[in-house]
Design a protein around this motif. Sequence first.
Motif, PDB file in Angstrom:
ATOM      1  N   SER A  76       1.573  -5.718   5.972  1.00 37.92           N
ATOM      2  CA  SER A  76       1.138  -7.111   5.965  1.00 37.92           C
ATOM      3  C   SER A  76      -0.379  -7.143   5.970  1.00 37.92           C
ATOM      4  O   SER A  76      -1.037  -6.228   6.483  1.00 37.92           O
ATOM      5  N   ALA A  77      -0.916  -8.204   5.377  1.00 39.79           N
ATOM      6  CA  ALA A  77      -2.369  -8.336   5.252  1.00 39.79           C
ATOM      7  C   ALA A  77      -2.761  -9.793   5.447  1.00 39.79           C
ATOM      8  O   ALA A  77      -2.145 -10.690   4.875  1.00 39.79           O
ATOM      9  N   SER A  78      -3.800  -9.984   6.238  1.00 34.97           N
ATOM     10  CA  SER A  78      -4.293 -11.321   6.540  1.00 34.97           C
ATOM     11  C   SER A  78      -5.631 -11.559   5.850  1.00 34.97           C
ATOM     12  O   SER A  78      -6.624 -10.897   6.165  1.00 34.97           O
ATOM     13  N   ARG A  79      -5.653 -12.494   4.911  1.00 37.18           N
ATOM     14  CA  ARG A  79      -6.914 -12.838   4.245  1.00 37.18           C
ATOM     15  C   ARG A  79      -7.896 -13.444   5.249  1.00 37.18           C
ATOM     16  O   ARG A  79      -9.087 -13.204   5.176  1.00 37.18           O
ATOM     17  N   GLU A  80      -7.360 -14.235   6.172  1.00 40.33           N
ATOM     18  CA  GLU A  80      -8.225 -14.876   7.164  1.00 40.33           C
ATOM     19  C   GLU A  80      -8.978 -13.832   7.984  1.00 40.33           C
ATOM     20  O   GLU A  80     -10.174 -13.964   8.221  1.00 40.33           O
ATOM     21  N   ALA A  81      -8.293 -12.783   8.393  1.00 42.40           N
ATOM     22  CA  ALA A  81      -8.922 -11.728   9.190  1.00 42.40           C
ATOM     23  C   ALA A  81      -9.578 -10.662   8.318  1.00 42.40           C
ATOM     24  O   ALA A  81     -10.374  -9.857   8.804  1.00 42.40           O
ATOM     25  N   GLY A  82      -9.229 -10.634   7.022  1.00 46.97           N
ATOM     26  CA  GLY A  82      -9.753  -9.603   6.134  1.00 46.97           C
ATOM     27  C   GLY A  82      -9.248  -8.226   6.502  1.00 46.97           C
ATOM     28  O   GLY A  82      -9.941  -7.233   6.316  1.00 46.97           O
ATOM     29  N   GLU A  83      -8.014  -8.180   7.009  1.00 47.90           N
ATOM     30  CA  GLU A  83      -7.513  -6.879   7.433  1.00 47.90           C
ATOM     31  C   GLU A  83      -6.035  -6.684   7.123  1.00 47.90           C
ATOM     32  O   GLU A  83      -5.278  -7.645   6.993  1.00 47.90           O
ATOM     33  N   ILE A  84      -5.692  -5.418   7.008  1.00 51.83           N
ATOM     34  CA  ILE A  84      -4.296  -5.023   6.916  1.00 51.83           C
ATOM     35  C   ILE A  84      -3.792  -5.009   8.346  1.00 51.83           C
ATOM     36  O   ILE A  84      -4.355  -4.326   9.205  1.00 51.83           O
ATOM     37  N   THR A  85      -2.763  -5.786   8.611  1.00 52.47           N
ATOM     38  CA  THR A  85      -2.276  -5.925   9.978  1.00 52.47           C
ATOM     39  C   THR A  85      -1.145  -4.951  10.308  1.00 52.47           C
ATOM     40  O   THR A  85      -0.951  -4.631  11.481  1.00 52.47           O
ATOM     41  N   THR A  86      -0.406  -4.501   9.307  1.00 52.82           N
ATOM     42  CA  THR A  86       0.626  -3.479   9.500  1.00 52.82           C
ATOM     43  C   THR A  86       0.774  -2.668   8.221  1.00 52.82           C
ATOM     44  O   THR A  86       0.519  -3.173   7.125  1.00 52.82           O
ATOM     45  N   LEU A  87       1.194  -1.416   8.366  1.00 53.24           N
ATOM     46  CA  LEU A  87       1.544  -0.578   7.222  1.00 53.24           C
ATOM     47  C   LEU A  87       2.438   0.538   7.757  1.00 53.24           C
ATOM     48  O   LEU A  87       1.972   1.387   8.516  1.00 53.24           O
ATOM     49  N   TYR A  88       3.702   0.496   7.397  1.00 53.12           N
ATOM     50  CA  TYR A  88       4.673   1.482   7.877  1.00 53.12           C
ATOM     51  C   TYR A  88       5.553   1.953   6.732  1.00 53.12           C
ATOM     52  O   TYR A  88       6.013   1.153   5.925  1.00 53.12           O
ATOM     53  N   VAL A  89       5.788   3.252   6.701  1.00 55.10           N
ATOM     54  CA  VAL A  89       6.682   3.863   5.715  1.00 55.10           C
ATOM     55  C   VAL A  89       7.694   4.696   6.498  1.00 55.10           C
ATOM     56  O   VAL A  89       7.317   5.457   7.395  1.00 55.10           O
ATOM     57  N   ARG A  90       8.974   4.529   6.133  1.00 55.49           N
ATOM     58  CA  ARG A  90      10.024   5.295   6.819  1.00 55.49           C
ATOM     59  C   ARG A  90       9.657   6.775   6.843  1.00 55.49           C
ATOM     60  O   ARG A  90       9.170   7.313   5.844  1.00 55.49           O
ATOM     61  N   PRO A  91       9.890   7.440   7.963  1.00 59.47           N
ATOM     62  CA  PRO A  91       9.518   8.857   8.058  1.00 59.47           C
ATOM     63  C   PRO A  91      10.076   9.724   6.926  1.00 59.47           C
ATOM     64  O   PRO A  91       9.372  10.597   6.405  1.00 59.47           O
ATOM     65  N   ASP A  92      11.304   9.472   6.494  1.00 59.16           N
ATOM     66  CA  ASP A  92      11.887  10.286   5.424  1.00 59.16           C
ATOM     67  C   ASP A  92      11.379   9.900   4.032  1.00 59.16           C
ATOM     68  O   ASP A  92      11.719  10.555   3.056  1.00 59.16           O
ATOM     69  N   GLU A  93      10.554   8.872   3.944  1.00 63.09           N
ATOM     70  CA  GLU A  93       9.986   8.443   2.666  1.00 63.09           C
ATOM     71  C   GLU A  93       8.487   8.737   2.580  1.00 63.09           C
ATOM     72  O   GLU A  93       7.853   8.444   1.564  1.00 63.09           O
ATOM     73  N   GLN A  94       7.913   9.295   3.628  1.00 63.68           N
ATOM     74  CA  GLN A  94       6.473   9.562   3.646  1.00 63.68           C
ATOM     75  C   GLN A  94       6.123  10.712   2.717  1.00 63.68           C
ATOM     76  O   GLN A  94       6.969  11.515   2.347  1.00 63.68           O
ATOM     77  N   ARG A  95       4.857  10.745   2.331  1.00 68.88           N
ATOM     78  CA  ARG A  95       4.302  11.778   1.439  1.00 68.88           C
ATOM     79  C   ARG A  95       4.836  11.672   0.018  1.00 68.88           C
ATOM     80  O   ARG A  95       4.931  12.665  -0.700  1.00 68.88           O
ATOM     81  N   ARG A  96       5.180  10.434  -0.375  1.00 65.81           N
ATOM     82  CA  ARG A  96       5.644  10.175  -1.746  1.00 65.81           C
ATOM     83  C   ARG A  96       4.734   9.165  -2.455  1.00 65.81           C
ATOM     84  O   ARG A  96       5.053   8.716  -3.545  1.00 65.81           O
ATOM     85  N   GLY A  97       3.632   8.771  -1.818  1.00 66.42           N
ATOM     86  CA  GLY A  97       2.714   7.811  -2.416  1.00 66.42           C
ATOM     87  C   GLY A  97       3.028   6.362  -2.073  1.00 66.42           C
ATOM     88  O   GLY A  97       2.342   5.463  -2.547  1.00 66.42           O
ATOM     89  N   ILE A  98       4.045   6.130  -1.259  1.00 67.67           N
ATOM     90  CA  ILE A  98       4.454   4.761  -0.934  1.00 67.67           C
ATOM     91  C   ILE A  98       3.405   4.066  -0.072  1.00 67.67           C
ATOM     92  O   ILE A  98       3.046   2.915  -0.327  1.00 67.67           O
ATOM     93  N   GLY A  99       2.877   4.762   0.918  1.00 68.26           N
ATOM     94  CA  GLY A  99       1.836   4.177   1.756  1.00 68.26           C
ATOM     95  C   GLY A  99       0.597   3.835   0.948  1.00 68.26           C
ATOM     96  O   GLY A  99      -0.008   2.771   1.121  1.00 68.26           O
ATOM     97  N   ARG A 100       0.237   4.709   0.035  1.00 64.85           N
ATOM     98  CA  ARG A 100      -0.920   4.473  -0.842  1.00 64.85           C
ATOM     99  C   ARG A 100      -0.681   3.239  -1.719  1.00 64.85           C
ATOM    100  O   ARG A 100      -1.579   2.419  -1.899  1.00 64.85           O
ATOM    101  N   MET A 101       0.543   3.100  -2.240  1.00 65.11           N
ATOM    102  CA  MET A 101       0.859   1.930  -3.074  1.00 65.11           C
ATOM    103  C   MET A 101       0.790   0.642  -2.256  1.00 65.11           C
ATOM    104  O   MET A 101       0.237  -0.363  -2.720  1.00 65.11           O
ATOM    105  N   LEU A 102       1.344   0.661  -1.062  1.00 66.35           N
ATOM    106  CA  LEU A 102       1.274  -0.522  -0.202  1.00 66.35           C
ATOM    107  C   LEU A 102      -0.175  -0.849   0.145  1.00 66.35           C
ATOM    108  O   LEU A 102      -0.595  -2.008   0.052  1.00 66.35           O
TER     109      LEU A 102
END
Length: 162
Positions: A76-102
Amino acid sequence: MGVTVRPARDGDAEAIAGVHVETWQAAYVGLLPQEILDGLSRRRQMRRWRRAIRDPEAELGQVFVAEDGGIAGFGSASREAGEITTLYVRPDEQRRGIGRMLFSTMAEFLEGPVSLWVLDGNPAAGFYERLGGRPGIHATVERWGVELGRTRYCWQAVSTRS
């Protein structure tokens, strides 16, 4: 099937809640009290994420999901705060570029400098540094009766990131 990132819909709340609980229980062992991790409720998280999806102007901002046959991650990302408020990728899906895409999708959504807070000891800190994030302000926050350290990572305008 390839991974796609899109804005979350109301029907995604249950899957997001599952990813949220699963990633916290994997990433924060030893960083948060075990009773907090054991007490995480998918039902409570589902209500929280349903509210967030329905009100993207609220605290968490716009919610996004990464799909690959199912919800593999979210953020999730808040324009008002100018920040990414959360970023989570399932442990078994990590290291596949999903976090980078999000991250990339949310950075584009924010249209400018980006920041996010990382709990001290969170293994994702290295990921954010590899994305070009620079550690900045260090602060403490009290949650669940525990004082936790955290660092704000910052990036300049989207065009400067690779």
